[in-house]
Design a protein around this motif. Structure first.
Motif, short mmCIF file in Angstrom:
data_model
loop_
_atom_site.label_atom_id
_atom_site.label_comp_id
_atom_site.label_asym_id
_atom_site.label_seq_id
_atom_site.Cartn_x
_atom_site.Cartn_y
_atom_site.Cartn_z
N GLN A 15 0.83 -1.21 0.00
CA GLN A 15 0.00 0.00 0.00
C GLN A 15 0.87 1.26 0.00
O GLN A 15 0.60 2.23 -0.73
CB GLN A 15 -0.92 -0.02 1.22
N THR A 35 -2.68 6.66 3.53
CA THR A 35 -2.89 5.22 3.72
C THR A 35 -3.67 4.89 4.99
O THR A 35 -4.19 3.78 5.11
CB THR A 35 -1.55 4.48 3.80
N LEU A 199 -6.86 -0.32 -10.20
CA LEU A 199 -6.72 0.08 -8.80
C LEU A 199 -5.48 0.95 -8.60
O LEU A 199 -5.49 1.91 -7.84
CB LEU A 199 -6.63 -1.19 -7.93
N ARG A 205 -8.76 3.83 -9.00
CA ARG A 205 -7.87 4.41 -7.99
C ARG A 205 -8.67 5.30 -7.04
O ARG A 205 -9.43 6.17 -7.47
CB ARG A 205 -6.77 5.23 -8.65
N TYR A 207 -11.05 4.31 -5.08
CA TYR A 207 -12.38 3.76 -4.79
C TYR A 207 -12.25 2.47 -3.98
O TYR A 207 -11.33 1.68 -4.17
CB TYR A 207 -13.15 3.46 -6.07
N GLY A 208 -13.23 2.24 -3.12
CA GLY A 208 -13.23 1.01 -2.33
C GLY A 208 -13.90 -0.14 -3.04
O GLY A 208 -13.56 -1.30 -2.82
N ASP A 209 -14.89 0.18 -3.90
CA ASP A 209 -15.67 -0.87 -4.55
C ASP A 209 -15.79 -0.57 -6.04
O ASP A 209 -16.36 0.46 -6.43
CB ASP A 209 -17.06 -0.97 -3.93
N VAL A 224 -13.05 -5.31 -7.18
CA VAL A 224 -12.38 -4.59 -6.10
C VAL A 224 -13.43 -4.35 -5.03
O VAL A 224 -14.40 -3.60 -5.25
CB VAL A 224 -11.79 -3.25 -6.59
N GLY A 226 -14.02 -3.46 -0.88
CA GLY A 226 -13.39 -3.00 0.35
C GLY A 226 -11.97 -2.52 0.14
O GLY A 226 -11.14 -2.60 1.05
N GLY A 227 -11.65 -2.02 -1.06
CA GLY A 227 -10.33 -1.45 -1.33
C GLY A 227 -9.29 -2.42 -1.81
O GLY A 227 -8.16 -2.04 -2.11
N HIS A 230 -10.71 -8.81 -4.91
CA HIS A 230 -11.40 -9.98 -4.37
C HIS A 230 -11.11 -11.18 -5.26
O HIS A 230 -11.40 -11.16 -6.46
CB HIS A 230 -12.91 -9.72 -4.31
N GLU A 331 -18.94 1.66 -6.85
CA GLU A 331 -18.84 3.09 -7.15
C GLU A 331 -18.55 3.32 -8.62
O GLU A 331 -18.94 4.33 -9.19
CB GLU A 331 -17.73 3.71 -6.30
#
Length: 408
Positions: A15, A35, A199, A205, A207-209, A224, A226-227, A230, A331
């Motif tokens: 990260q 972060t 990502l 970039r 976005y969490g979902d 993607v 929860g960041g 998957h 998103e």
């Protein structure tokens, strides 16, 4: 599976490096803010990345009334990464520096019938050797080679468990590649590669979902959630192309009928054209790329057959994507890979209209549907980040072993 402290440390290191690549030069304080990690944790991870030669100190910036803040940046020349986009009709390879700038490219065409594992591996080895030679880098500088393989891949064993378009079952691809390529190898599939590329550098970039829809010979999604990417319990998440869209519809390589892929992948689009206009000059037998390119030119020129084929394809695609919007409430939905790139904005407009007809209003209102902005091959870029991730994991294990050794 429960994550160990080493897993968490590697993820944090990943990260921090991702943020440094995105925002070089940057300070430790800015990294902590971006972060969500503590300043002490960031300082430790930055120290490790400096020791690895992946980043470098680049001076100071003034802070209001306080001590000047030290700045760090990616050490672009600190190593090289190779990304391999292994597709049904081609092998494309790109060599990157550590800032993920492309230094060299190579491509090998794969004709129908050239899908035996030994043939495919030969094409990959030739293209990898070509980019190393073209970039003029020493082999020792190559930190790793990420290989994106269609279908279902076991990342730990490097076995191609199932590649329906090649009829591969249990192919020991990592072993075959290791015999021909001397660099560390990291295998996964293009769905994950496209998700990672978006990502790091693209529309996902920040976005969490997000859902990255991969449109090529095959079709699928990189998720993607929860960041993070998957993968599912057996690294098989995202096989949306093999969900049923039309009951008792077209036969699919997977053995099912009516899969999303049979209407929206490149062979499916060719069939859409053949059904509408069997004698169309845009139809190039056994050449997916040429047919898609001809259709894209036809759409741009206003050719009525091409426009109708695009609309027909987008209706199926939109219905499938509406299901993803309802299911995952992302998103952003990103249209990626070579078919999406060929059609561009006309496909995007038609898909947005089709999704709006089928998706629920509330999740759709929160979702943007966009084309991938990644300027290079997103699969190569994502595959190169597999190699980067692998290099960081290896470094973490070495650091852990040194720590354990010092305690004994």
């Amino acid at each position: 599976m429960k994550r160990t402290s080493r897993d968490i440390r590697t993820a944090n290191r990943y990260q921090v490096l991702r943020q440094i690549i995105a925002a070089s030069p940057t300070s430790r304080q800015e990294l902590a803010a971006a972060t969500g990690l503590s300043l002490a944790t960031v300082a430790t991870l930055v120290g490790e990345l400096l020791d690895l030669g992946m980043i470098t100190e680049v001076g100071f910036e003034d802070s209001a009334g306080g001590r000047p803040r030290g700045l760090v940046a990616v050490n672009a020349s600190g190593g090289a990464l190779i990304g391999v986009d292994l597709a049904e009709t081609y092998v494309r390879v790109e060599l990157f520096d550590l800032a993920l700038n492309v230094l060299a490219r190579a491509e090998e065409s794969m004709r129908p019938g050239e899908s035996r594992p030994e043939q495919v591996v030969g094409h990959v080895a030739t293209a990898v050797g070509s980019v190393v030679a073209r970039a003029g880098v020493e082999g020792a500088r190559v930190l790793g080679v990420g290989v994106s393989v269609p279908g279902q891949v076991d990342r730990d064993t490097g076995i191609s468990e199932y590649a329906p378009n090649w009829d591969w079952h249990g192919v020991p691809l990592l072993d075959l590649l290791t015999d021909r390529i001397a660099h560390p190898l990291y295998l996964d599939n293009p769905l994950r590669a496209c998700a990672v590329a978006e990502l790091w550098f693209g529309a996902a970039r920040g976005y969490g979902d997000a859902v990255v829809v991969n449109l090529g010979t095959g079709v699928g999604t990189g998720l993607v959630l929860g960041g993070g990417v998957h993968r599912g319990v057996s690294n098989s998440a995202g096989e949306w192309g093999h969900t049923t869209l039309v009951l008792d519809g077209r036969p699919c390589h997977c053995g099912n009928r009516g899969c999303v892929e049979t209407y929206t992948g490149a062979p499916g689009i060719m069939l859409n054209l053949r059904e509408l206009s069997p004698d169309s000059p845009m139809l190039r037998a056994d050449d997916q790329t040429a047919t898609i390119d001809a259709l894209a030119r036809g759409v741009s020129a206003g050719d009525p057959v091409a426009v109708e084929v695009l609309g027909h394809t987008a209706r199926y695609l939109g219905a499938g994507i509406a299901g993803l919007v309802n299911l995952f409430n992302p998103e952003v939905v990103v249209l990626s890979s070579w078919v999406a790139a060929a059609f561009g904005e006309p496909l995007l407009d038609e898909v947005r209209t089709a999704v709006a007809r089928h998706a629920l209003r509330r999740p759709l209102a929160a979702t943007r549907i966009v084309l991938s902005p990644v300027p290079t091959d997103p699969v190569c870029l994502g595959a190169a980040t597999f190699a980067l991730e692998g290099a960081l994991q290896s470094a973490g294990k070495r650091a852990g072993n040194r720590t354990a050794g010092s305690r004994r």
